[in-house]
Design a protein around this motif. Structure first.
Motif, PDB file in Angstrom:
ATOM      1  N   PHE A  43       0.770  -1.368  -0.105  1.00 58.60           N
ATOM      2  CA  PHE A  43      -0.112   0.053   0.116  1.00 58.60           C
ATOM      3  C   PHE A  43       0.986   1.320  -0.064  1.00 58.60           C
ATOM      4  CE2 PHE A  43      -2.567   3.242   2.065  1.00 58.60           C
ATOM      5  CZ  PHE A  43      -3.847   2.988   1.596  1.00 58.60           C
ATOM      6  N   ALA A  44       1.872   1.118   0.940  1.00 58.49           N
ATOM      7  CA  ALA A  44       2.669   2.278   0.986  1.00 58.49           C
ATOM      8  C   ALA A  44       3.599   2.676  -0.388  1.00 58.49           C
ATOM      9  CB  ALA A  44       3.733   2.291   2.169  1.00 58.49           C
ATOM     10  N   LEU A  45       3.880   1.534  -0.881  1.00 64.74           N
ATOM     11  CA  LEU A  45       4.914   1.669  -2.247  1.00 64.74           C
ATOM     12  C   LEU A  45       3.979   2.004  -3.275  1.00 64.74           C
ATOM     13  CD1 LEU A  45       6.965  -1.702  -1.915  1.00 64.74           C
ATOM     14  CD2 LEU A  45       7.877   0.552  -1.803  1.00 64.74           C
ATOM     15  N   VAL A  46       2.695   1.509  -3.352  1.00 61.36           N
ATOM     16  CA  VAL A  46       1.953   2.048  -4.399  1.00 61.36           C
ATOM     17  C   VAL A  46       1.484   3.562  -4.424  1.00 61.36           C
ATOM     18  CG1 VAL A  46      -0.671   1.722  -5.643  1.00 61.36           C
ATOM     19  CG2 VAL A  46       0.851  -0.090  -4.973  1.00 61.36           C
ATOM     20  N   TRP A  47       1.335   3.899  -3.035  1.00 61.82           N
ATOM     21  CA  TRP A  47       0.917   5.170  -2.982  1.00 61.82           C
ATOM     22  C   TRP A  47       2.231   6.460  -3.418  1.00 61.82           C
ATOM     23  CZ3 TRP A  47      -1.332   7.318   2.521  1.00 61.82           C
ATOM     24  CH2 TRP A  47      -1.628   8.636   2.126  1.00 61.82           C
ATOM     25  N   ARG A  48       3.323   5.793  -3.041  1.00 60.11           N
ATOM     26  CA  ARG A  48       4.411   6.622  -3.351  1.00 60.11           C
ATOM     27  C   ARG A  48       4.911   6.719  -4.850  1.00 60.11           C
ATOM     28  NH1 ARG A  48       7.718  10.569  -1.489  1.00 60.11           N
ATOM     29  NH2 ARG A  48       9.980  10.456  -2.066  1.00 60.11           N
ATOM     30  N   VAL A  70      -2.362  18.233  -1.825  1.00 58.07           N
ATOM     31  CA  VAL A  70      -3.482  18.021  -2.732  1.00 58.07           C
ATOM     32  C   VAL A  70      -3.124  16.775  -3.358  1.00 58.07           C
ATOM     33  CG1 VAL A  70      -4.505  18.932  -4.781  1.00 58.07           C
ATOM     34  CG2 VAL A  70      -3.969  20.390  -2.718  1.00 58.07           C
ATOM     35  N   LEU A  71      -1.728  16.618  -3.962  1.00 57.60           N
ATOM     36  CA  LEU A  71      -1.471  15.434  -4.898  1.00 57.60           C
ATOM     37  C   LEU A  71      -1.305  14.404  -4.289  1.00 57.60           C
ATOM     38  CD1 LEU A  71       1.692  17.310  -6.806  1.00 57.60           C
ATOM     39  CD2 LEU A  71      -0.857  17.087  -7.682  1.00 57.60           C
ATOM     40  N   HIS A  72      -1.051  14.454  -2.968  1.00 57.98           N
ATOM     41  CA  HIS A  72      -1.075  13.144  -2.116  1.00 57.98           C
ATOM     42  C   HIS A  72      -2.588  12.591  -1.955  1.00 57.98           C
ATOM     43  CE1 HIS A  72       2.903  13.346   0.104  1.00 57.98           C
ATOM     44  NE2 HIS A  72       3.222  12.608  -0.716  1.00 57.98           N
ATOM     45  N   LEU A  77      -6.885   8.467  -3.125  1.00 54.38           N
ATOM     46  CA  LEU A  77      -8.048   8.103  -3.923  1.00 54.38           C
ATOM     47  C   LEU A  77      -7.752   6.919  -5.002  1.00 54.38           C
ATOM     48  CD1 LEU A  77     -10.114  11.400  -4.105  1.00 54.38           C
ATOM     49  CD2 LEU A  77     -10.031   9.845  -2.197  1.00 54.38           C
ATOM     50  N   LYS A  78      -6.905   7.252  -5.705  1.00 50.79           N
ATOM     51  CA  LYS A  78      -6.429   5.943  -6.469  1.00 50.79           C
ATOM     52  C   LYS A  78      -6.058   4.775  -5.810  1.00 50.79           C
ATOM     53  CE  LYS A  78      -4.553   9.256  -9.964  1.00 50.79           C
ATOM     54  NZ  LYS A  78      -3.394   9.939 -10.670  1.00 50.79           N
ATOM     55  N   VAL A  79      -5.085   4.835  -4.757  1.00 52.06           N
ATOM     56  CA  VAL A  79      -4.710   3.638  -3.913  1.00 52.06           C
ATOM     57  C   VAL A  79      -5.805   3.146  -3.090  1.00 52.06           C
ATOM     58  CG1 VAL A  79      -3.088   3.052  -2.068  1.00 52.06           C
ATOM     59  CG2 VAL A  79      -2.574   4.941  -3.732  1.00 52.06           C
ATOM     60  N   ASP A  81      -8.871   2.831  -3.995  1.00 52.51           N
ATOM     61  CA  ASP A  81      -9.686   2.063  -5.171  1.00 52.51           C
ATOM     62  C   ASP A  81      -8.690   0.885  -5.650  1.00 52.51           C
ATOM     63  OD1 ASP A  81     -11.709   2.070  -7.141  1.00 52.51           O
ATOM     64  OD2 ASP A  81     -10.127   2.352  -8.683  1.00 52.51           O
ATOM     65  N   ASP A  82      -7.459   1.032  -5.876  1.00 48.86           N
ATOM     66  CA  ASP A  82      -6.557  -0.293  -6.239  1.00 48.86           C
ATOM     67  C   ASP A  82      -6.676  -1.250  -5.151  1.00 48.86           C
ATOM     68  OD1 ASP A  82      -5.584   1.187  -8.307  1.00 48.86           O
ATOM     69  OD2 ASP A  82      -3.762   1.802  -7.309  1.00 48.86           O
ATOM     70  N   PHE A  83      -6.883  -0.912  -3.771  1.00 47.75           N
ATOM     71  CA  PHE A  83      -6.668  -1.779  -2.832  1.00 47.75           C
ATOM     72  C   PHE A  83      -8.103  -2.044  -2.476  1.00 47.75           C
ATOM     73  CE2 PHE A  83      -2.308  -0.830  -2.962  1.00 47.75           C
ATOM     74  CZ  PHE A  83      -1.755  -1.849  -2.385  1.00 47.75           C
ATOM     75  N   SER A  84      -9.177  -1.836  -3.052  1.00 49.66           N
ATOM     76  CA  SER A  84     -10.697  -2.072  -2.918  1.00 49.66           C
ATOM     77  C   SER A  84     -11.013  -1.717  -1.477  1.00 49.66           C
ATOM     78  CB  SER A  84     -11.031  -3.727  -3.120  1.00 49.66           C
ATOM     79  OG  SER A  84     -10.601  -3.871  -4.482  1.00 49.66           O
ATOM     80  N   ILE A  85     -10.693  -0.471  -1.094  1.00 48.96           N
ATOM     81  CA  ILE A  85     -11.041   0.195   0.104  1.00 48.96           C
ATOM     82  C   ILE A  85     -12.217   1.233  -0.184  1.00 48.96           C
ATOM     83  CG2 ILE A  85     -10.206   1.334   2.113  1.00 48.96           C
ATOM     84  CD1 ILE A  85      -7.706  -0.343   1.728  1.00 48.96           C
TER      85      ILE A  85
END
Length: 254
Positions: A43-48, A70-72, A77-79, A81-85
């Motif tokens: 999760f941390a790696l994908v966000w980064r 703002v970018l974070h 929100l993308k992350v 969605d990627d992790f179905s949360i």
């Protein structure tokens, strides 16, 4: 390092361990409190992983400058969605987004910065916005004379303006400043506008074992150190035991 008058620092990865910090926050908030079972290191790696592409759109001029918070948040929100949360409220998303304000320093950082600060002014030269770096500093015990970089220059590293603006704000020539960073691309960009460069290795920034990036300094670096305590030794900074707690200055000074 002849002529060195001040030190500037990259922050994410160089001074703070973003990967373990974000993974731990996600575990506590999403795992323990919300009941999700996910790979929080991933999760941390994908966000980064969304970090550079988001800034690149600003660098390329395809969107106006916005602060990193703002970018974070957009990336979060993308992350999620990627992790179905999909059960977080807006305020809970904001809380998790501000995990970047609560990153933990590497073990050598507070003591090393204390020693370095006894001899040099220290400034953050980060893509992090001022509020983010300020909040992180108060929580982690980091000591700054100035917070500079992307938010102040309205330009994200490695754009030259981010470095040139820092020198201008500090009233110094770029050649009087050094950038301390764990990332060679950052150092090369700083060197291109006249900064001195100091590489500090962080061998587990992206992986506990087997990390292949930035394991040694590029050939053009002026100095390389294992950590900030080692850097303080190389720059002949006083030992912590000799520093006065009220001023941070050296007891042995006249």
């Amino acid at each position: 390092m002849e002529g060195l008058e001040a030190l500037t620092f990259d922050v994410f990865g160089t001074l703070v361990d973003w990967r373990h910090s974000i993974a731990a926050e996600a575990l506590r908030f999403l795992g323990e409190e919300k009941g999700y079972d996910r790979d929080w290191n991933a999760f941390a790696l994908v966000w980064r992983g969304y970090y550079q592409p988001a800034m690149e759109r600003v660098r390329a001029g395809s969107r106006d400058f916005v602060k990193l918070d703002v970018l974070h948040r957009e990336n979060l929100l993308k992350v999620l969605d990627d992790f179905s949360i999909d059960t977080l409220t807006e305020s809970e998303v904001d809380h998790l987004n501000h995990a970047w304000h609560r990153l933990d320093p590497w073990p050598d950082v507070v003591a090393g910065m204390t020693r370095l600060r006894a001899r040099y002014p220290l400034a953050a030269l980060s893509n992090g916005n001022v509020a983010l770096i300020m909040n992180m500093a108060r929580r982690a015990g980091l000591s700054w004379e100035a917070i500079l970089g992307g938010d102040v220059a309205r330009a994200y590293k490695p754009m030259p303006a981010a470095y040139v603006s820092a020198a201008d704000m500090m009233g110094l020539e770029p050649s009087s400043l050094a950038l301390v960073a764990a990332h060679n691309d950052d150092l090369k960009a700083a060197a291109s506008v006249g900064f001195k460069t100091i590489f500090v290795v962080r061998r587990t920034e992206y992986a506990d074992v087997g990390q292949i990036t930035d394991q040694e300094a590029w050939d053009g670096a002026d100095l390389a150190a294992e950590n900030l305590e080692d850097l303080a030794d190389q720059l002949n900074c006083p030992q912590a035991a000799t520093l006065r707690p009220d001023t941070g200055r050296d007891n042995t000074e006249a």
